[in-house]
Motif scaffolding. Structure first.
Motif, PDB file in Angstrom:
ATOM      1  N   GLY A   1       4.734 -26.813 -14.336  1.00 59.05           N
ATOM      2  CA  GLY A   1       5.973 -26.318 -14.920  1.00 59.05           C
ATOM      3  C   GLY A   1       6.898 -27.287 -15.620  1.00 59.05           C
ATOM      4  O   GLY A   1       8.094 -27.000 -15.739  1.00 59.05           O
ATOM      5  N   PRO A   2       6.436 -28.424 -16.143  1.00 61.54           N
ATOM      6  CA  PRO A   2       7.380 -29.363 -16.770  1.00 61.54           C
ATOM      7  C   PRO A   2       7.981 -28.853 -18.074  1.00 61.54           C
ATOM      8  O   PRO A   2       9.088 -29.251 -18.447  1.00 61.54           O
ATOM      9  CB  PRO A   2       6.511 -30.607 -17.024  1.00 61.54           C
ATOM     10  N   LEU A   3       7.285 -27.965 -18.771  1.00 61.85           N
ATOM     11  CA  LEU A   3       7.788 -27.460 -20.047  1.00 61.85           C
ATOM     12  C   LEU A   3       8.510 -26.130 -19.901  1.00 61.85           C
ATOM     13  O   LEU A   3       9.382 -25.801 -20.712  1.00 61.85           O
ATOM     14  CB  LEU A   3       6.627 -27.295 -21.040  1.00 61.85           C
ATOM     15  N   GLY A   4       8.160 -25.376 -18.883  1.00 64.70           N
ATOM     16  CA  GLY A   4       8.736 -24.056 -18.692  1.00 64.70           C
ATOM     17  C   GLY A   4       9.813 -24.012 -17.637  1.00 64.70           C
ATOM     18  O   GLY A   4      11.015 -24.033 -17.924  1.00 64.70           O
ATOM     19  N   ALA A   5       9.401 -23.953 -16.369  1.00 62.95           N
ATOM     20  CA  ALA A   5      10.348 -23.767 -15.267  1.00 62.95           C
ATOM     21  C   ALA A   5      11.400 -24.874 -15.205  1.00 62.95           C
ATOM     22  O   ALA A   5      12.559 -24.615 -14.875  1.00 62.95           O
ATOM     23  CB  ALA A   5       9.591 -23.689 -13.945  1.00 62.95           C
ATOM     24  N   ARG A   6      11.023 -26.098 -15.486  1.00 64.23           N
ATOM     25  CA  ARG A   6      11.990 -27.201 -15.414  1.00 64.23           C
ATOM     26  C   ARG A   6      13.146 -26.962 -16.386  1.00 64.23           C
ATOM     27  O   ARG A   6      14.313 -27.161 -16.039  1.00 64.23           O
ATOM     28  CB  ARG A   6      11.297 -28.531 -15.718  1.00 64.23           C
ATOM     29  N   HIS A   7      12.826 -26.516 -17.594  1.00 66.29           N
ATOM     30  CA  HIS A   7      13.870 -26.250 -18.583  1.00 66.29           C
ATOM     31  C   HIS A   7      14.671 -24.999 -18.223  1.00 66.29           C
ATOM     32  O   HIS A   7      15.898 -24.962 -18.398  1.00 66.29           O
ATOM     33  CB  HIS A   7      13.239 -26.092 -19.968  1.00 66.29           C
ATOM     34  N   LEU A   8      13.988 -23.974 -17.739  1.00 64.08           N
ATOM     35  CA  LEU A   8      14.682 -22.748 -17.350  1.00 64.08           C
ATOM     36  C   LEU A   8      15.664 -23.008 -16.217  1.00 64.08           C
ATOM     37  O   LEU A   8      16.803 -22.526 -16.235  1.00 64.08           O
ATOM     38  CB  LEU A   8      13.659 -21.692 -16.925  1.00 64.08           C
ATOM     39  N   ALA A   9      15.242 -23.785 -15.214  1.00 60.80           N
ATOM     40  CA  ALA A   9      16.114 -24.080 -14.077  1.00 60.80           C
ATOM     41  C   ALA A   9      17.345 -24.860 -14.519  1.00 60.80           C
ATOM     42  O   ALA A   9      18.466 -24.583 -14.069  1.00 60.80           O
ATOM     43  CB  ALA A   9      15.341 -24.859 -13.016  1.00 60.80           C
ATOM     44  N   ALA A  10      17.152 -25.842 -15.395  1.00 61.72           N
ATOM     45  CA  ALA A  10      18.289 -26.624 -15.884  1.00 61.72           C
ATOM     46  C   ALA A  10      19.248 -25.741 -16.677  1.00 61.72           C
ATOM     47  O   ALA A  10      20.480 -25.877 -16.566  1.00 61.72           O
ATOM     48  CB  ALA A  10      17.780 -27.777 -16.756  1.00 61.72           C
ATOM     49  N   PHE A  11      18.706 -24.828 -17.461  1.00 63.41           N
ATOM     50  CA  PHE A  11      19.525 -23.898 -18.238  1.00 63.41           C
ATOM     51  C   PHE A  11      20.360 -23.019 -17.314  1.00 63.41           C
ATOM     52  O   PHE A  11      21.567 -22.825 -17.528  1.00 63.41           O
ATOM     53  CB  PHE A  11      18.601 -23.036 -19.109  1.00 63.41           C
ATOM     54  N   LEU A  12      19.744 -22.506 -16.270  1.00 61.63           N
ATOM     55  CA  LEU A  12      20.451 -21.641 -15.325  1.00 61.63           C
ATOM     56  C   LEU A  12      21.503 -22.407 -14.531  1.00 61.63           C
ATOM     57  O   LEU A  12      22.604 -21.895 -14.277  1.00 61.63           O
ATOM     58  CB  LEU A  12      19.451 -20.988 -14.369  1.00 61.63           C
ATOM     59  N   GLU A  13      21.177 -23.639 -14.144  1.00 64.93           N
ATOM     60  CA  GLU A  13      22.158 -24.432 -13.393  1.00 64.93           C
ATOM     61  C   GLU A  13      23.362 -24.770 -14.267  1.00 64.93           C
ATOM     62  O   GLU A  13      24.503 -24.778 -13.786  1.00 64.93           O
ATOM     63  CB  GLU A  13      21.510 -25.707 -12.860  1.00 64.93           C
ATOM     64  N   ASP A  14      23.114 -25.032 -15.527  1.00 63.67           N
ATOM     65  CA  ASP A  14      24.212 -25.305 -16.445  1.00 63.67           C
ATOM     66  C   ASP A  14      25.111 -24.079 -16.607  1.00 63.67           C
ATOM     67  O   ASP A  14      26.336 -24.196 -16.711  1.00 63.67           O
ATOM     68  CB  ASP A  14      23.656 -25.727 -17.804  1.00 63.67           C
ATOM     69  N   ARG A  15      24.517 -22.898 -16.578  1.00 58.70           N
ATOM     70  CA  ARG A  15      25.283 -21.666 -16.768  1.00 58.70           C
ATOM     71  C   ARG A  15      26.000 -21.221 -15.494  1.00 58.70           C
ATOM     72  O   ARG A  15      27.161 -20.815 -15.542  1.00 58.70           O
ATOM     73  CB  ARG A  15      24.351 -20.549 -17.258  1.00 58.70           C
ATOM     74  N   TYR A  16      25.311 -21.288 -14.347  1.00 56.27           N
ATOM     75  CA  TYR A  16      25.863 -20.714 -13.115  1.00 56.27           C
ATOM     76  C   TYR A  16      26.316 -21.759 -12.102  1.00 56.27           C
ATOM     77  O   TYR A  16      26.999 -21.417 -11.135  1.00 56.27           O
ATOM     78  CB  TYR A  16      24.833 -19.784 -12.466  1.00 56.27           C
ATOM     79  N   GLY A  17      25.929 -23.005 -12.297  1.00 58.30           N
ATOM     80  CA  GLY A  17      26.334 -24.062 -11.373  1.00 58.30           C
ATOM     81  C   GLY A  17      25.457 -24.125 -10.141  1.00 58.30           C
ATOM     82  O   GLY A  17      24.641 -23.239  -9.873  1.00 58.30           O
ATOM     83  N   LYS A  18      25.638 -25.191  -9.381  1.00 61.17           N
ATOM     84  CA  LYS A  18      24.892 -25.336  -8.130  1.00 61.17           C
ATOM     85  C   LYS A  18      25.301 -24.232  -7.157  1.00 61.17           C
ATOM     86  O   LYS A  18      26.467 -23.875  -7.060  1.00 61.17           O
ATOM     87  CB  LYS A  18      25.138 -26.711  -7.521  1.00 61.17           C
ATOM     88  N   ASP A  19      24.323 -23.727  -6.441  1.00 64.50           N
ATOM     89  CA  ASP A  19      24.522 -22.620  -5.502  1.00 64.50           C
ATOM     90  C   ASP A  19      25.139 -21.407  -6.201  1.00 64.50           C
ATOM     91  O   ASP A  19      25.902 -20.660  -5.616  1.00 64.50           O
ATOM     92  CB  ASP A  19      25.406 -23.065  -4.328  1.00 64.50           C
TER      93      ASP A  19
END
Length: 568
Positions: free
Chosen positions: A234-252
């Motif tokens: 998942g270095p090209l897919g999930a890694r980018h998706l997770a970072a995108f979501l964390e940037d939008r919704y924050g930790k926890d």
């Protein structure tokens, strides 16, 4: 008929073949769980001072349940659903170990763009009502906005990619691997990705499509996150998706995550166990390089670099990691069921299981039992496997460099640092034995000698996953939904069926490895009924899934979305 194992609590392995890999371990664990739970109905009664830790979960019945029966029992819905899954399988979204960035080589990912067009055509209401975003070109992110934006969203995951099919095995498939063939007699949908994990991806989209048809609107936003290279970590897919979501919704910032994982296993006639995965072992590859001197093979040294490397490999294999069992291991809940309910459990072992939460001595006795049984030992220790070896280039030339890779799956109580240090300890001893220097990541603790030096590096490091809670509202909603979907839905017309909800441990890793910051409530579960043949065909010839099991996954996602909105 489900898997059956003999009850052997003596710590001895009575033989029989251990199923290969991750799913083999899980199958064995749940097979034991079923054997244990089967005797609940006949088990001995707990004494008054003992509190049960293995009770039946109450079904959580949602108020909004408009289409659950339709999903599970309507012939036309099933026909349509099978067709959707079949067509998804027909698009060969194979992914390899090394892949280019999507923007750099769109042609490499042609099938993925085709898959995206298929999803648009197949789920028109999802694409009308949900916001679709693409992350790193191919990662798909769907957001169904809730009416109360202050509530944390719930997140569903799956991956678009499948492992490649070896061309040499095509003739071994009962039906072509990308045919998506449906056999009405067996109720099986055949093909690569049918069970890993286009079934989950299609189930998630189909559940939401049906909720939209039913006029449902969530209070809490619902997010779908689909990576495209999970089978290469998942270095090209999930890694980018997770970072995108964390940037939008924050930790926890997320309420809960559901991803691929285990399902519901038929243990015996009328007995089923559902086991969401609540923990994953860590991972690290250690690369050991023996650097020596070249020369002609007619004048060899006492030990070539291949010989030195071979000695080190033998030492590593002869010194496995020690077991480390604690009651926070998901396996403990299964042992507790045995202790509370099995009349066949030896009294001494039963005593140690029940005392384990308060007694260090009892925990050590349990550890001894588990580590002596091949069915359990790798669930309570770090594993070490030498998987790659390279040394020498010609028969009459001494090998100047020999390198091997050691793959580790790290115990939930250990760490990357501790694992690498253990390998380095033995590597340093071998360096001293043969008069070599020694370095970790290029930093020398023993200077290079005239013979050479041994260097230890590591890559692909991942700490063990945080253990997801099983005593808070998020878990209660999950477990209650599972109980209702199966007890009152899948098995509604069967009085002879019992279902229990347990937990288990993942020896490998899913795409959730990138999502740990988003929530503590990560549950890896596919609400499909799986049998022994399922484990044997994942990533192999004749991968398939029962259509009825696919329907239960759709029903679970449908009901889980509603239950979270009604109860959290």
């Amino acid at each position: 008929m489900g898997i059956r194992l003999e009850d052997d609590w003596s710590g001895r392995n009575r033989g029989g073949s251990l199923r290969r890999g991750l799913y083999g371990l899980l199958a064995v664990v749940l097979a034991l769980a079923g054997t244990v739970l089967y005797v609940v109905r006949q088990g001995e009664v707990l004494s008054g001072e003992q509190v049960s830790r293995c009770g039946k979960i109450e079904p959580l019945v949602p108020k909004f349940k408009k289409s659950v029966d339709l999903i599970l029992h309507d012939a036309e819905f099933k026909k349509s659903s099978v067709e959707k899954l079949s067509k998804a399988i027909q698009i060969a979204t194979e992914i390899w170990d090394v892949n280019p960035e999507p923007a750099d080589d769109p042609e490499w990912y042609a099938h993925f763009y085709e898959f995206h067009r298929f999803l648009e055509q197949t789920f028109p209401l999802v694409h009308e009502k949900l916001r679709r975003e693409k992350v790193n070109e191919l990662g798909l992110l769907y957001t169904w906005e809730g009416s109360e934006p202050d509530l944390k969203p719930m997140l569903f995951m799956a991956h678009q990619d499948v492992v490649p099919v070896n061309k040499k095995t095509w003739d071994e498939w009962e039906y072509p691997p990308f045919s998506g063939h449906y056999d009405e007699k067996t109720d099986l949908v055949w093909g690569r990705g049918s069970n890993d994990c286009k079934n989950l991806l299609i189930a998630e989209l189909e559940a939401i499509e049906q909720l939209v048809i039913d006029g449902y609107r969530p209070r809490r936003s619902v997010i779908l996150s689909f990576g495209f290279d999970e089978e290469s970590s998942g270095p090209l897919g999930a890694r980018h998706l997770a970072a995108f979501l964390e940037d939008r919704y924050g930790k926890d910032g997320i309420f809960s995550i559901i991803d691929e994982g285990f399902g519901v296993l038929p243990i015996d006639e009328g007995l089923f166990v559902a086991s969401p995965i609540t923990a994953e072992k860590g991972y690290v590859d250690v690369i050991v390089t023996v650097n020596g001197k070249g020369g002609h093979s007619s004048v060899p040294p006492d030990h070539t670099t291949i010989g030195v490397a071979s000695d080190l490999i033998t030492v590593l294999e002869d010194n496995p990691f020690s077991p480390d069992f604690e009651i926070d291991n998901p396996l403990f809940s299964l042992l507790t069921c045995a202790a509370e309910h099995s009349s066949r459990l030896p009294k001494d072992l039963r005593k140690h299981i029940l005392r384990a939460p308060k007694s260090k001595t009892s925990r050590k006795m349990l550890e001894k039992f588990l580590s002596s049984d091949i069915r359990f030992r790798d669930l309570i220790r770090t594993t070490r496997a030498v998987d790659v070896f390279n040394g020498g280039i010609k028969a009459n030339a001494l090998p100047e460099v020999s390198t091997f890779v050691v793959n580790h799956r790290i115990d939930i109580h250990s760490s990357v640092e501790e694992t690498v240090a253990a390998d380095a300890h033995f590597a340093k001893k071998i360096a001293k034995k043969y008069g070599y220097g020694f370095a970790i990541n290029g930093e020398f603790s023993i200077p290079e000698t005239e013979l050479g030096y041994i260097d230890v590096k590591f890559s692909e490091a991942l700490e063990p996953a945080p253990i997801s809670p099983t005593s808070d509202p998020a878990w209660n909603i999950l477990a209650g939904t599972i109980q209702d979907v199966f007890e009152n839905g899948v098995f509604a017309n069967r009085d002879d069926v019992e279902l229990y909800v347990s937990t288990t441990l993942m020896p490998a890793n899913t795409d959730t490895r990138y999502y740990w910051n988003l929530t503590k409530n990560i549950y890896r579960f596919v609400a499909s009924i799986l049998d022994a043949s399922t484990f044997e065909t994942i990533h192999s010839v004749n991968e398939s899934i029962k259509a009825s099991s696919h329907l239960s996954a759709i029903a679970f996602i449908y009901e889980y979305i509603v239950n979270v909105n009604e109860n959290a």
